[in-house]
Design an enzyme around this catalytic site. Structure first.
Site, PDB file in Angstrom:
ATOM      1  N   HIS A 171       0.821  -1.215   0.000  1.00 20.48           N
ATOM      2  CA  HIS A 171       0.000   0.000   0.000  1.00 20.48           C
ATOM      3  C   HIS A 171       0.861   1.275   0.000  1.00 20.48           C
ATOM      4  O   HIS A 171       0.337   2.370  -0.177  1.00 20.48           O
ATOM      5  CB  HIS A 171      -1.033  -0.014   1.137  1.00 20.48           C
ATOM      6  CG  HIS A 171      -0.518   0.326   2.501  1.00 20.48           C
ATOM      7  ND1 HIS A 171      -0.257  -0.628   3.457  1.00 20.48           N
ATOM      8  CD2 HIS A 171      -0.241   1.512   3.073  1.00 20.48           C
ATOM      9  CE1 HIS A 171       0.180  -0.030   4.557  1.00 20.48           C
ATOM     10  NE2 HIS A 171       0.187   1.269   4.352  1.00 20.48           N
ATOM     11  N   ASP A 201       0.233  -7.496   1.445  1.00 20.90           N
ATOM     12  CA  ASP A 201       0.638  -6.098   1.566  1.00 20.90           C
ATOM     13  C   ASP A 201       2.161  -5.936   1.566  1.00 20.90           C
ATOM     14  O   ASP A 201       2.720  -5.199   2.368  1.00 20.90           O
ATOM     15  CB  ASP A 201       0.026  -5.474   2.838  1.00 20.90           C
ATOM     16  CG  ASP A 201       0.061  -3.939   2.798  1.00 20.90           C
ATOM     17  OD1 ASP A 201       0.501  -3.383   1.778  1.00 20.90           O
ATOM     18  OD2 ASP A 201      -0.330  -3.313   3.797  1.00 20.90           O
ATOM     19  N   SER A 233       4.435   2.699   7.750  1.00 21.46           N
ATOM     20  CA  SER A 233       4.127   1.571   6.871  1.00 21.46           C
ATOM     21  C   SER A 233       5.355   1.068   6.142  1.00 21.46           C
ATOM     22  O   SER A 233       6.042   1.846   5.486  1.00 21.46           O
ATOM     23  CB  SER A 233       3.081   1.978   5.835  1.00 21.46           C
ATOM     24  OG  SER A 233       1.810   1.812   6.350  1.00 21.46           O
ATOM     25  N   LEU A 288     -13.969 -19.836   3.839  1.00 19.11           N
ATOM     26  CA  LEU A 288     -13.939 -20.742   4.998  1.00 19.11           C
ATOM     27  C   LEU A 288     -14.346 -20.036   6.277  1.00 19.11           C
ATOM     28  O   LEU A 288     -14.158 -18.834   6.438  1.00 19.11           O
ATOM     29  CB  LEU A 288     -12.525 -21.315   5.159  1.00 19.11           C
ATOM     30  CG  LEU A 288     -11.961 -22.066   3.944  1.00 19.11           C
ATOM     31  CD1 LEU A 288     -10.523 -22.509   4.211  1.00 19.11           C
ATOM     32  CD2 LEU A 288     -12.823 -23.274   3.607  1.00 19.11           C
TER      33      LEU A 288
END
Lengths: 474, 465
Positions: free
Chosen positions: A91, A121, A202, A258
């Protein structure tokens, strides 16, 4: 729970003044007399990277470029020649045409994107040129982490490079549910830490006291304090290796969604994992897998998930099957165990390719399997409008974000590429009227696009204000 | 200089008619009509159409007594598709004279945005407004509006003068009036220069509020008495009638405007393009297709060019006879074609859908109606009931079930209808299992919820512990 990507949208500071130019595992460890925290920080700091990509953003029907700030760290997969690769978040560096990195010595180096993996990511960059031997980090292991263990978060919070914060691991295996198209993490749980993590952190490393990277900081819980999340390095390492070797990560897909067995029963004797949903356009559905089945094993290897924290490992087991392999899925249905042979196909990209159509003033994206299922379409045909510019030809035709264009002048649209070529011809020919069939929610409607008429909104939607506006221009 | 003199001359020649009414006329109208104006207070339960979540809010609005027996008209926004008023109290008279009455809401007419309610006062006689239907207005006609001022002004009755701003002829005469109207004046009487009550102030519903028949939203209008006198003469019934009394073709349309006509090389005479067809509808069975252009319906030419002209067609279909074949002429790829289609009855809407309040799990569920299926984009093979409310702290709440979820199976019982759901819950209550797994759909995904009923609690309650 609202989570927020840890990404600062503005560059605040650039710099990096770490002075230790060291290969890993040698110099800092030998410096006696330093506190463990200082030693750990010293081992990693020289390999920290301040990442400044110019990202492509599609907004209000326009393609725009925005500069963002994130963090990263240098790794050396071959361990010999020093680092050339930078690990950061998808990102941060995804959808970027251009990435500038600021190294430890304040030097600015451009980098290219080697590959990205939105499902975890993770993005890997390669630094341009030859900077000689660059310091790099040591990757640790996330397998034996303990809650309470001291960790450091390093990176560029709010663009402030070279920042270090300290905390402990709060939880080693936090499960985060998917949050829209933008934030999914089907294949990993998360390391939760109270070390301060802010937008801009990040892609930065989460480091143990031995100075090893054990996670990649990526998310925070919006509105909370000191609730940050890092991708465990064991998951990341596999992805990084694949990206460096193949440029991408391919995964197998059966079409299953699931749920842990806990949603059906609290009985610990219940083995397997619950099949909550099966995509109607998937190999699993074709092979006869159905919602409500309890998946016990794949090729004899058990797929047990009693709690939601157990799900990522099972999903990863399926994803790790080489694409195109025929496997036997054992399921429990109505008290009977049955075997379903399925050949996996490759899991689709998380995000479709996005394009701006500037003449008509709108943007559109290729449909992915997820989008097809969300919109409950019978096939992958069509493209999704992501925005239209006010006053543009598309907006005048009342094309809006969320519309799915199914056909152009009665020609069905297979994908974005097909639309692009039709569009190109239509724009070149300046055909005055083009008819689109558009799906909006459960309904379809016809839309007439009037080319060469950029003269303001349709009379029946025109407001007095907009007429006044055009008068002012004259 | 000269302009100001001119203005002065005009003012003199117009005399006291500068707003069309003398003080005496205004005072007389005020005295005659305001006693019939009352204050309606109520609680509305507003349901989010997608999530089904219901919130309650207290509101007040003007009520206008229109019969001596206590029939009251109120703004139509009180009673919407997703908002049901209850707990209605009507205050008649002002100050010391004020008297409160309970009121029973009647079925809302579907051709004018007005609510009707009946005051619960046996044998009482009320001051009321008698309307004069059939008065056509012209641009600039002066009118008087009466309504209720704000709470800080003790809900006093007020009167203002204004003029008809425009006259729209189609599809029915509509008179917009000046934009700034207080909410307390909506549904208040409109009086003309001769002192006659010719209508009330009204606001049309926007299409998002369910106003497919009314498209003049956003501006206060004069609802002329012709629109609602029939409901005063014969008040609507109390309960909502079950669906099915209207005819249904099952298509969505858009007008054939001149651009579409140009595109297809058709005459610019209007028509209706079929944009979507509802699965399982008479239109689908008959073989109509999206892209077909309807030019005639049962002998009536269809000439729609603008969105609001679709109304005429909608009405035409609704008012046709159910079960009788109608002739529909269309153009498909420029070729004229004829269809004989037998109209079905309109499927029940969510408003008329049956609900069931289950005490065991703490759920209120509603049957899945065609309109909700369209709204949620559900295919026909989705069979279940939709959760409308989840009682706080209930078994369903603890299992994290939320309004809007569609329950398809409860344990081993398929629950395609309210009756099946009820039977399943009763069976569960008899079996008293420790846990029940519900197979549900939320949006485009399916999944399971584990419910853990608390049998001891219920037993405790029954025995009065």
């Amino acid at each position: 729970m609202k989570r927020q990507l840890v990404l600062a949208a503005v560059a605040v500071l650039l710099a990096g003044c770490a002075t230790l130019v060291a290969g890993c595992a040698t110099l800092p460890a030998m410096q006696a007399g330093l506190s463990p925290v200082l030693r750990a920080k010293d081992r990693v700091a020289p390999a920290m990277v301040h990442v400044r990509p110019v990202k492509e953003v599609f907004q209000s029907g326009k393609r725009e470029e925005v500069s963002v700030v994130g963090s990263g760290f240098i790794i050396a997969p071959d361990g010999e020649k020093g680092g050339r690769y930078v690990v950061t978040n998808e990102h941060v560096a995804g959808e970027s045409k251009f990435v500038r990195c600021v190294l430890f010595n304040k030097e600015e180096v451009d980098a290219s994107v080697v590959g990205i993996d939105p499902y975890t990511d993770i993005a890997v960059l390669k630094l341009d040129g030859d900077q000689g031997k660059l310091p790099y980090v040591a990757l640790g292991s996330s397998a034996k982490l303990k809650a309470g263990q001291v960790v450091l978060a390093m990176g560029s919070p709010h663009g402030l490079a070279r920042s270090v914060s300290m905390g402990i691991i709060s939880v080693t295996d936090r499960y985060l549910e998917d949050h829209g198209d933008e934030m999914v993490s089907p294949f990993n749980t998360w390391i939760q830490t109270d070390a301060a993590i802010n937008p801009g952190n990040s892609g930065g490393p989460l480091v143990n006291l031995r100075g090893e990277v054990i996670g990649i900081n990526a998310r925070i819980l919006a509105g909370a304090e000191n609730v940050g999340f890092a991708i465990p390095i064991d998951i990341a390492r596999e992805v990084i290796d694949k990206i460096i070797k193949e440029g991408r990560v391919s995964r197998s897909w059966l079409g299953e969604t699931l749920q842990p067995t806990q949603v059906k029963t609290d009985d610990p004797a219940q083995k397997g994992v619950v099949v909550a949903d099966v995509d109607p356009l998937s190999p699993g559905y074709e092979a006869g897998l159905r919602p409500g089945d309890v998946m016990l094993a794949i090729d004899g290897a058990p797929t047990d998930a009693r709690y939601e924290e157990d799900l990522p490992a099972v999903r990863k087991r399926i994803a790790d099957i080489p694409v195109g392999t025929r496997v036997t899925v054992s399921v429990l249905r109505g008290g009977k165990e049955i075997e379903v042979p399925v050949t996996t196909i490759e899991r689709s990209l998380l995000k479709g390719n996005q394009v701006e159509f500037s003449e008509w003033g709108f943007t559109a994206v290729d449909m992915t399997a997820t989008m097809v299922r969300r919109a409950q379409l019978p096939s992958k045909k069509g493209i999704l409008v992501t925005g239209s510019q006010n006053g543009g030809i598309a907006a005048n035709a009342r094309l809006q974000s969320g519309d799915i264009i199914l056909s152009v002048d009665k020609t069905e649209i297979a994908d974005l590429g097909a639309f692009q070529s039709l569009y190109k011809n239509l724009v070149e020919a300046q055909k005055p009227l083009v008819m689109l069939q558009v799906k909006r929610g459960a309904l379809t409607r016809f839309v007439l696009v009037k080319q060469g008429e950029e003269g303001g909104p349709q009379p029946d939607t025109a407001s007095l204000e907009s007429e006044g506006g055009s008068a002012n221009v004259n | 200089m000269s302009t100001s003199i001119l203005a002065f001359v005009l003012a003199v020649s117009a005399g006291q008619l500068d707003d069309g009414f003398s003080t005496a006329v205004i005072q007389e109208a005020y005295g005659r009509y305001t006693p019939a104006i009352c204050l309606v207070t109520y609680t509305s339960e507003i349901t989010n159409p997608t999530s089904g979540e219901a919130t309650k809010r207290d509101n007040s609005s003007l009520g206008l007594i229109v019969s001596p027996g206590g029939l009251v008209m109120a703004p139509g926004h009180m009673q919407l598709e997703n908002s049901e008023p209850f707990n209605i109290s009507v205050a008649v008279g002002q100050g010391d004279q004020e008297k409160k009455f309970a009121a029973k809401l009647l079925k809302k007419p579907d051709d004018v945005n007005i609510c009707f309610m009946q005051l619960q006062a046996d044998g009482a006689s009320f001051p009321y407004v008698r309307f004069t239907p059939g008065v056509a207005l012209e641009v600039g006609d002066p009118i008087l509006l009466m309504g209720i001022l704000s709470e800080t002004l003790d809900f006093s009755r007020g009167i203002v003068t204004t003029r008809v701003t425009a006259v729209l002829e189609k599809p029915r005469p509509t008179y917009p009036i000046e934009g700034a109207i207080r909410y307390g004046f909506v549904s208040g009487p409109v009086v003309d220069s001769q002192g006659r009550a010719i209508g009330v102030v009204g606001f049309d519903l926007t299409t998002s509020e369910g106003g497919d028949l009314y498209v003049r939203s956003g501006h206060p209008l004069v609802y002329q008495a012709d629109l609602f006198q029939k409901y005063i003469d014969k008040p609507p019934v109390e309960t909502t009638l079950p669906g099915g009394e209207e005819a249904w073709l099952g298509i969505f349309t858009q007008p054939l405007n001149d651009d579409f006509a140009t595109y297809w090389g058709l005459e610019k005479r209007g028509g209706l393009i079929i944009s979507s067809i509802v699965a399982g509808s008479p239109a689908e069975t008959a073989g109509l297709k999206p892209g077909d252009v309807i030019t005639q319906f049962d002998g009536t030419p269809i000439r729609a060019k603008m969105d609001r002209e679709v109304i005429g067609f909608t009405k035409l279909v609704r008012e046709s006879q159910i079960g009788k074949p109608v002739n529909i002429k269309i153009l498909r790829d420029l070729q004229p074609m004829d269809f004989q289609i037998t109209l079905a009855s309109r499927p029940k809407s969510a408003r008329d859908a049956g609900e069931y309040v289950d005490e065991v799990l703490g759920l209120t569920v509603r049957e899945l109606t065609t309109d909700v299926r369209l709204l949620l984009n559900l295919s026909d093979d989705v069979k279940g009931v939709i959760v409308r409310r989840v009682k706080s702290g209930s078994v369903a709440d603890l299992a994290r079930m939320r309004p809007g979820i569609i329950i398809m199976n409860l344990g081993d019982h398929p629950v395609a209808s309210i009756d099946e759901f009820k039977a399943a819950v009763e069976q569960i209550a008899a079996d008293k299992p420790d846990e029940v797994s519900a197979f549900c759909r939320a949006g485009s995904a399916t999944g399971f919820f584990r419910l853990e009923p608390r049998w001891e609690d219920n037993a405790g309650k029954e025995s009065g512990k």
